[in-house]
Scaffold this active site. Structure first.
Site, PDB file in Angstrom:
ATOM      1  N   ASP A  45      -0.391   4.607   3.958  1.00 36.38           N
ATOM      2  CA  ASP A  45      -0.186   4.173   5.349  1.00 36.38           C
ATOM      3  C   ASP A  45       0.357   5.327   6.206  1.00 36.38           C
ATOM      4  O   ASP A  45       0.007   5.445   7.382  1.00 36.38           O
ATOM      5  CB  ASP A  45       0.779   2.986   5.401  1.00 36.38           C
ATOM      6  CG  ASP A  45       0.156   1.723   4.829  1.00 36.38           C
ATOM      7  OD1 ASP A  45      -1.052   1.514   5.058  1.00 36.38           O
ATOM      8  OD2 ASP A  45       0.866   0.956   4.144  1.00 36.38           O
ATOM      9  N   ASN A 122       2.795   1.102  14.577  1.00 40.31           N
ATOM     10  CA  ASN A 122       3.748   0.232  13.874  1.00 40.31           C
ATOM     11  C   ASN A 122       4.896  -0.204  14.784  1.00 40.31           C
ATOM     12  O   ASN A 122       5.081  -1.372  15.029  1.00 40.31           O
ATOM     13  CB  ASN A 122       4.361   0.947  12.670  1.00 40.31           C
ATOM     14  CG  ASN A 122       3.559   0.756  11.395  1.00 40.31           C
ATOM     15  OD1 ASN A 122       2.629  -0.053  11.364  1.00 40.31           O
ATOM     16  ND2 ASN A 122       3.902   1.492  10.360  1.00 40.31           N
TER      17      ASN A 122
HETATM   18  P1  NAD Z   1       7.580   6.081   4.204  1.00 36.02           P
HETATM   19  O1  NAD Z   1       6.953   7.063   3.291  1.00 36.02           O
HETATM   20  O2  NAD Z   1       9.083   5.942   4.243  1.00 36.02           O
HETATM   21  O3  NAD Z   1       6.892   4.655   3.929  1.00 36.02           O
HETATM   22  C1  NAD Z   1       7.415   3.477   4.260  1.00 36.02           C
HETATM   23  C2  NAD Z   1       6.618   2.332   3.640  1.00 36.02           C
HETATM   24  O4  NAD Z   1       6.135   1.529   4.714  1.00 36.02           O
HETATM   25  C3  NAD Z   1       5.406   2.709   2.791  1.00 36.02           C
HETATM   26  O5  NAD Z   1       5.440   1.931   1.616  1.00 36.02           O
HETATM   27  C4  NAD Z   1       4.220   2.288   3.661  1.00 36.02           C
HETATM   28  O6  NAD Z   1       3.097   1.886   2.892  1.00 36.02           O
HETATM   29  C5  NAD Z   1       4.807   1.121   4.393  1.00 36.02           C
HETATM   30  N1  NAD Z   1       4.128   0.793   5.635  1.00 36.02           N
HETATM   31  C6  NAD Z   1       3.762   1.601   6.657  1.00 36.02           C
HETATM   32  N2  NAD Z   1       3.132   0.900   7.603  1.00 36.02           N
HETATM   33  C7  NAD Z   1       3.097  -0.394   7.171  1.00 36.02           C
HETATM   34  C8  NAD Z   1       2.599  -1.586   7.712  1.00 36.02           C
HETATM   35  N3  NAD Z   1       2.042  -1.609   8.914  1.00 36.02           N
HETATM   36  N4  NAD Z   1       2.759  -2.727   6.999  1.00 36.02           N
HETATM   37  C9  NAD Z   1       3.353  -2.720   5.792  1.00 36.02           C
HETATM   38  N5  NAD Z   1       3.851  -1.615   5.222  1.00 36.02           N
HETATM   39  C10 NAD Z   1       3.727  -0.468   5.915  1.00 36.02           C
HETATM   40  O7  NAD Z   1       7.128   6.405   5.688  1.00 36.02           O
HETATM   41  P2  NAD Z   1       5.687   6.552   6.238  1.00 36.02           P
HETATM   42  O8  NAD Z   1       4.661   6.383   5.151  1.00 36.02           O
HETATM   43  O9  NAD Z   1       5.656   7.792   7.070  1.00 36.02           O
HETATM   44  O10 NAD Z   1       5.624   5.280   7.195  1.00 36.02           O
HETATM   45  C11 NAD Z   1       6.401   5.193   8.358  1.00 36.02           C
HETATM   46  C12 NAD Z   1       6.781   3.759   8.472  1.00 36.02           C
HETATM   47  O11 NAD Z   1       7.798   3.460   7.552  1.00 36.02           O
HETATM   48  C13 NAD Z   1       7.369   3.379   9.804  1.00 36.02           C
HETATM   49  O12 NAD Z   1       6.398   3.131  10.779  1.00 36.02           O
HETATM   50  C14 NAD Z   1       8.192   2.173   9.438  1.00 36.02           C
HETATM   51  O13 NAD Z   1       7.486   0.965   9.691  1.00 36.02           O
HETATM   52  C15 NAD Z   1       8.395   2.263   7.952  1.00 36.02           C
HETATM   53  N6  NAD Z   1       9.820   2.229   7.673  1.00 36.02           N
HETATM   54  C16 NAD Z   1      10.281   1.150   6.984  1.00 36.02           C
HETATM   55  C17 NAD Z   1      11.624   1.016   6.737  1.00 36.02           C
HETATM   56  C18 NAD Z   1      12.099  -0.188   5.983  1.00 36.02           C
HETATM   57  O14 NAD Z   1      11.243  -0.997   5.574  1.00 36.02           O
HETATM   58  N7  NAD Z   1      13.400  -0.336   5.803  1.00 36.02           N
HETATM   59  C19 NAD Z   1      12.528   1.980   7.182  1.00 36.02           C
HETATM   60  C20 NAD Z   1      12.032   3.062   7.882  1.00 36.02           C
HETATM   61  C21 NAD Z   1      10.662   3.177   8.138  1.00 36.02           C
END
Ligand code: NAD
Length: 269
Positions: A45, A122
């Site tokens: 993603d 997102n």
């Molecule tokens: P990352 O490597 O920290 O990945 C975060 C996770 O979010 C990965 O498992 C990815 O598959 C998942 N993800 C991303 N978009 C998604 C979606 N639309 N639906 C479900 N899962 C999704 O960071 P990254 O890959 O650069 O992704 C950035 C995203 O990480 C941000 O847009 C944010 O949504 C997410 N994020 C989540 C948290 C949390 O869940 N606590 C915290 C910070 C950021």
């Protein structure tokens, strides 16, 4: 049709990128980094988010599709074993377009001119490294609450399964043109009070976050975080633009939610 491939950069993703590029050029499709009609993301993603932001300036003429090389992806539905099928579909079949809403974020400065405008696939997440943030939250031009806490997240429907979900937000089907405001650890007591529930706003209902205390903010747009000082307001609403996904087969949202968060099959991986 002109195409571009964005790879995560690891060995497997680069190898798949080379194969897809070779097959598609054998089918006489043109590799074009500048003006692709189709962008193929190979990775997870995060790679898809990167591909989206690289071509965010031409959303009206570029469609996106994803191959995931890690665990199940939300934006990438094709698996490495299906690359040959995908390539034949791309070369031989016109794709269906499925559009999802985006979030528009406008950051205006307290002093000076100019503003920064972003589109998020997102969410935007607003925090500070200096303790709590304090925002006056305005909805549709009316004061709604004063938020004090770790931060606020405003997400798209397709982003509702990402950070928003971890913050207790609801999952919104991307056919609904809406944005969702979720709190990060709000301070609630006799002095400070917030709604405490995620808010879902329809199109044209603008949410304005006005900092009450001048300081520096960490503002993330999807995977990319920037430090801002001198912030007068952060305006969020459903964007006019949409992301266009190239679909060669159905990829139902609720199946994706189930397979990512509920399915036992996935939990074994
Ligand atoms: P990352 O490597 O920290 O990945 C975060 C996770 O979010 C990965 O498992 C990815 O598959 C998942 N993800 C991303 N978009 C998604 C979606 N639309 N639906 C479900 N899962 C999704 O960071 P990254 O890959 O650069 O992704 C950035 C995203 O990480 C941000 O847009 C944010 O949504 C997410 N994020 C989540 C948290 C949390 O869940 N606590 C915290 C910070 C950021």
């Amino acid at each position: 049709m002109k195409f571009k491939i964005v790879s995560k950069g690891d060995k497997q993703s680069n190898e798949i990128k080379s194969r897809i590029k070779q097959y598609l050029t054998d089918f006489d499709l043109e590799y074009d980094k500048e003006e692709p009609d189709l962008v193929i993301s190979v990775g997870g993603d995060g790679t898809f988010l990167e591909a989206f932001h690289r071509y965010v300036h031409r959303l009206d003429c570029t469609a996106f599709i994803g191959v995931h090389t890690g665990h199940l992806g939300f934006y990438a539905d094709w698996v490495p074993d299906e690359v040959e099928k995908l390539v034949i579909d791309i070369a031989k079949t016109p794709f269906q377009v499925v559009e999802y809403p985006l979030l528009e974020v406008i950051i205006r400065p307290e002093s000076g001119t100019g503003e920064d405008r972003f589109l998020a696939l997102n969410e935007t997440a607003i925090k500070t490294a200096e303790g709590s943030v304090v925002f006056d939250v305005e909805i549709k031009g009316e004061h709604f609450e004063t938020f004090r806490g770790d931060g606020l997240c405003v997400s798209t429907p397709s982003g509702s399964t990402a950070y928003n979900k971890a913050l207790g937000g609801g999952i919104i089907h991307p056919s609904l043109e809406a944005i969702q405001l979720t709190e990060m650890a709000s301070i609630n007591n006799r002095v400070f009070r917030t709604i405490g529930s995620p808010l879902i706003l329809p199109k044209h209902h603008t949410c304005l976050l006005n900092p009450k205390v001048n300081g520096s903010f960490l503002i993330a747009i999807d995977h990319f975080t920037q430090n801002y000082t001198n912030v007068k307001s952060i305006q969020c609403r459903v964007a006019e633009e949409k992301i266009r996904f190239a679909r060669y087969r159905p990829f139902p949202f609720w199946n994706r939610v189930r397979d990512s968060f509920v399915s036992e099959e996935d939990m074994k991986v």
